[in-house]
Design a protein around this motif. Structure first.
Motif, PDB file in Angstrom:
ATOM      1  N   LEU A  68       0.820  -1.209   0.000  1.00  0.00           N
ATOM      2  CA  LEU A  68       0.000   0.000   0.000  1.00  0.00           C
ATOM      3  C   LEU A  68       0.852   1.258   0.000  1.00  0.00           C
ATOM      4  O   LEU A  68       0.588   2.210  -0.731  1.00  0.00           O
ATOM      5  N   ASN A  69       1.920   1.264   0.787  1.00  0.00           N
ATOM      6  CA  ASN A  69       2.793   2.432   0.865  1.00  0.00           C
ATOM      7  C   ASN A  69       3.475   2.731  -0.467  1.00  0.00           C
ATOM      8  O   ASN A  69       3.722   3.885  -0.812  1.00  0.00           O
ATOM      9  N   ARG A  70       3.820   1.685  -1.235  1.00  0.00           N
ATOM     10  CA  ARG A  70       4.484   1.900  -2.523  1.00  0.00           C
ATOM     11  C   ARG A  70       3.558   2.581  -3.529  1.00  0.00           C
ATOM     12  O   ARG A  70       4.004   3.115  -4.540  1.00  0.00           O
ATOM     13  N   ASP A 125       0.619   4.374   8.644  1.00  0.00           N
ATOM     14  CA  ASP A 125       0.689   5.691   8.016  1.00  0.00           C
ATOM     15  C   ASP A 125       2.115   6.233   7.919  1.00  0.00           C
ATOM     16  O   ASP A 125       2.320   7.320   7.384  1.00  0.00           O
ATOM     17  N   GLY A 126       3.074   5.488   8.457  1.00  0.00           N
ATOM     18  CA  GLY A 126       4.457   5.958   8.422  1.00  0.00           C
ATOM     19  C   GLY A 126       4.796   6.955   9.509  1.00  0.00           C
ATOM     20  O   GLY A 126       5.952   7.337   9.675  1.00  0.00           O
ATOM     21  N   LYS A 127       3.793   7.388  10.271  1.00  0.00           N
ATOM     22  CA  LYS A 127       4.017   8.362  11.353  1.00  0.00           C
ATOM     23  C   LYS A 127       2.741   8.449  12.186  1.00  0.00           C
ATOM     24  O   LYS A 127       1.692   7.920  11.800  1.00  0.00           O
ATOM     25  N   TYR A 128       2.829   9.119  13.321  1.00  0.00           N
ATOM     26  CA  TYR A 128       1.636   9.365  14.128  1.00  0.00           C
ATOM     27  C   TYR A 128       0.882  10.564  13.564  1.00  0.00           C
ATOM     28  O   TYR A 128       1.487  11.573  13.181  1.00  0.00           O
ATOM     29  N   ILE A 129      -0.427  10.430  13.505  1.00  0.00           N
ATOM     30  CA  ILE A 129      -1.285  11.531  13.067  1.00  0.00           C
ATOM     31  C   ILE A 129      -2.355  11.745  14.132  1.00  0.00           C
ATOM     32  O   ILE A 129      -2.989  10.781  14.590  1.00  0.00           O
ATOM     33  N   HIS A 130      -2.503  12.972  14.566  1.00  0.00           N
ATOM     34  CA  HIS A 130      -3.492  13.412  15.558  1.00  0.00           C
ATOM     35  C   HIS A 130      -3.185  12.955  16.986  1.00  0.00           C
ATOM     36  O   HIS A 130      -3.425  13.714  17.915  1.00  0.00           O
ATOM     37  N   SER A 168      -2.856   3.740  20.471  1.00  0.00           N
ATOM     38  CA  SER A 168      -2.774   4.851  19.512  1.00  0.00           C
ATOM     39  C   SER A 168      -2.925   4.272  18.101  1.00  0.00           C
ATOM     40  O   SER A 168      -1.968   4.115  17.363  1.00  0.00           O
ATOM     41  N   TYR A 169      -4.147   3.967  17.745  1.00  0.00           N
ATOM     42  CA  TYR A 169      -4.464   3.218  16.535  1.00  0.00           C
ATOM     43  C   TYR A 169      -4.436   4.068  15.272  1.00  0.00           C
ATOM     44  O   TYR A 169      -4.423   5.303  15.332  1.00  0.00           O
ATOM     45  N   SER A 170      -4.433   3.380  14.139  1.00  0.00           N
ATOM     46  CA  SER A 170      -4.601   4.034  12.841  1.00  0.00           C
ATOM     47  C   SER A 170      -6.032   3.819  12.372  1.00  0.00           C
ATOM     48  O   SER A 170      -6.558   2.703  12.439  1.00  0.00           O
ATOM     49  N   SER A 171      -6.642   4.886  11.867  1.00  0.00           N
ATOM     50  CA  SER A 171      -7.994   4.764  11.320  1.00  0.00           C
ATOM     51  C   SER A 171      -8.012   3.954  10.027  1.00  0.00           C
ATOM     52  O   SER A 171      -9.084   3.577   9.550  1.00  0.00           O
ATOM     53  N   LYS A 172      -6.834   3.676   9.457  1.00  0.00           N
ATOM     54  CA  LYS A 172      -6.759   2.848   8.249  1.00  0.00           C
ATOM     55  C   LYS A 172      -6.722   1.355   8.563  1.00  0.00           C
ATOM     56  O   LYS A 172      -6.876   0.533   7.657  1.00  0.00           O
TER      57      LYS A 172
END
Length: 463
Positions: A68-70, A125-130, A168-172
């Motif tokens: 997915l990241n690629r 996501d490669g990083k923390y968001i929010h 600290s989850y990802s919404s994805k």
């Protein structure tokens, strides 16, 4: 000798009876254990039924996320990959739909709940968001200087006063989306009000999330939930851009079985859009879009819908009516923060709406605390009082007999309005709030309780 023989036989008989009784009890307990559903996770302390499943899928999701990241540069491929991850996860789902239907409360489509998909972590996501939200300074520099600055440092230090059971989850993360859907369904809510920005746009601390909408819709369908949209105040939002964005949403998502349509009193089935911070745009601009004679009118077109404005101040009710909106909601979970969020004003607002053919949708919340991101905002904190604050808000809402009740929120962690499962946590100098002495699912259970109460009372209103 005779007495001794009688006593010996009596003791022997007593021991045999006692042994048989113990065997009977053990048999009953084994039978009950066998009858217990495999996935009775709802109600278990800390969701133990859910956590092993999260761990089992980590390796699979890691490998899928690499591909997915690629594809980050290609929007079409990114959407396809997100959807395929979700589809694969759903295929590997632990419980058949019929079993879920048996275990969970029936959805109440008059209970709408605000939902945010703006969270991210390094795995997805490669990083923390929010979760790494900055500390927001007070607008008065003299006051701002008395409070700390900087930003949070997840996963131990997050921008919230409570700590999620899912971390600290990802919404994805499809496993997180599914867990959220199950929690919302267990709470007997029926409609997810999804925070939405147009493609390529986001709030100042987030990243675009429109790609996630198909995945949210798919999981909502699995749990027999519906999805509507909470249109955020994106840059240059006006009558023209709103027309194009409403058209985009309906064209792209309107055919999905989980797309929410509300049945009006005239029998029409129309999409519904909540419009956050609607008051920042003048009524004349809204009237271009929302009145029949407006220059950008959406009325009586294939994109007609119910538009619900945010009411903050009392004067806004007249602006909302003049703008051509179909109703109003109050959003804020702090009783007394605004005119609209003050429970004692709801009867008057409902009367105004009734006399002007508008919908009144009060918003109830379990409490409010945002000092993790606004450390100077203590005066707006509302203690949960072990669920009593939430129940008081529901009671006030039911008194005005609304057609719909909205819930602020499922997972707005920054403002402490979430009903999502939270757990006790202490790390370094930070001690997070929690739901003790109750279990992590207490606010889901309270929501389910009031959903049933609303259903019963609504039957009486309609008689």
């Amino acid at each position: 000798i005779l007495n001794y023989d009688i006593m010996a036989r009596f003791r022997r008989r007593t021991c045999i009876i006692l042994l048989l009784f113990i065997l009977f009890i053990c048999s009953i307990m084994m039978a009950l254990k066998t009858l217990r559903p495999d996935r009775a996770g709802f109600g278990d302390p800390f969701g133990l039924g859910l956590l092993p499943e999260l761990q089992q899928r980590t390796v699979l999701l890691d490998s899928q996320q690499n591909s997915l990241n690629r594809a980050q540069g290609d929007t079409v491929t990114r959407v396809s990959n997100l959807r395929s991850i979700a589809v694969n996860t759903m295929k590997a789902s632990m419980s058949p739909v019929k079993k879920l239907e048996e275990e969970l409360s029936s959805p109440n489509y008059n209970f709408h709940i605000f939902y945010y998909t703006w969270y991210g972590n390094p795995q997805f996501d490669g990083k923390y968001i929010h979760w790494n939200h900055p500390l927001l300074p007070h607008w008065d520099p003299k006051i701002a200087n008395n409070y700390p600055k900087g930003r949070h440092n997840p996963p131990e230090d997050i921008g919230a006063n409570f700590y999620p059971e899912l971390g600290s989850y990802s919404s994805k993360d499809p496993t997180v989306i599914e867990a959220h859907m199950k929690q919302m369904r267990s709470a007997s809510t029926g409609v997810i009000v999804l925070s939405w920005y147009p493609p390529g746009m986001a709030d100042e601390n987030g990243e675009p999330t429109d790609d996630l909408v198909p995945v949210v819709l798919d999981y909502a369908q699995k749990y027999n939930l519906k999805v509507t949209f909470h249109i955020e105040p994106y840059k240059d939002r006006d009558d023209r851009s709103m027309y194009h964005n409403v058209k985009y949403i309906i064209d792209k998502y309107g055919s999905h079985p989980a797309f929410y349509r509300h049945k009006t009193s005239t029998g029409r089935l129309l999409p519904m859009f909540y419009v956050y911070d609607s008051y920042v745009t003048i009524p004349e601009i809204w009237a271009n879009l929302l009145t029949v004679s407006g220059s950008q009118s959406i009325r009586n077109t294939p994109y007609d819908a119910l538009f619900i404005a945010l009411l903050v101040e009392e004067r806004h009710k007249h602006d909302i009516h003049r703008s051509g909106f179909d109703g109003m909601y109050t959003y804020f979970a702090t009783n007394g923060f605004s005119y609209g969020s003050s429970h004692h004003n709801w009867a008057g607002l409902k009367a105004f709406c009734d006399s002007n053919n508008l919908m009144f949708i009060p918003s109830v919340g379990p409490g409010y605390i945002d000092t993790s991101i606004r450390p100077w905002n203590n005066h707006n904190t509302r203690n949960r009082v072990n669920g009593k604050y939430y129940e008081t808000a529901f009671s006030a809402a039911l008194l005005v007999r609304p057609e719909i009740i909205s819930i602020t929120s499922f997972n707005e962690w920054h403002e402490g309005t979430q009903i999502e499962k939270a757990v006790p946590k202490r790390t370094g100098q930070v001690v997070y709030l929690d739901y003790k002495p109750h279990k992590p699912n207490v606010y889901l259970e309270l929501t389910q309780k009031w959903s049933e109460k609303y259903r019963k009372e609504q039957e009486q209103w309609l008689m």
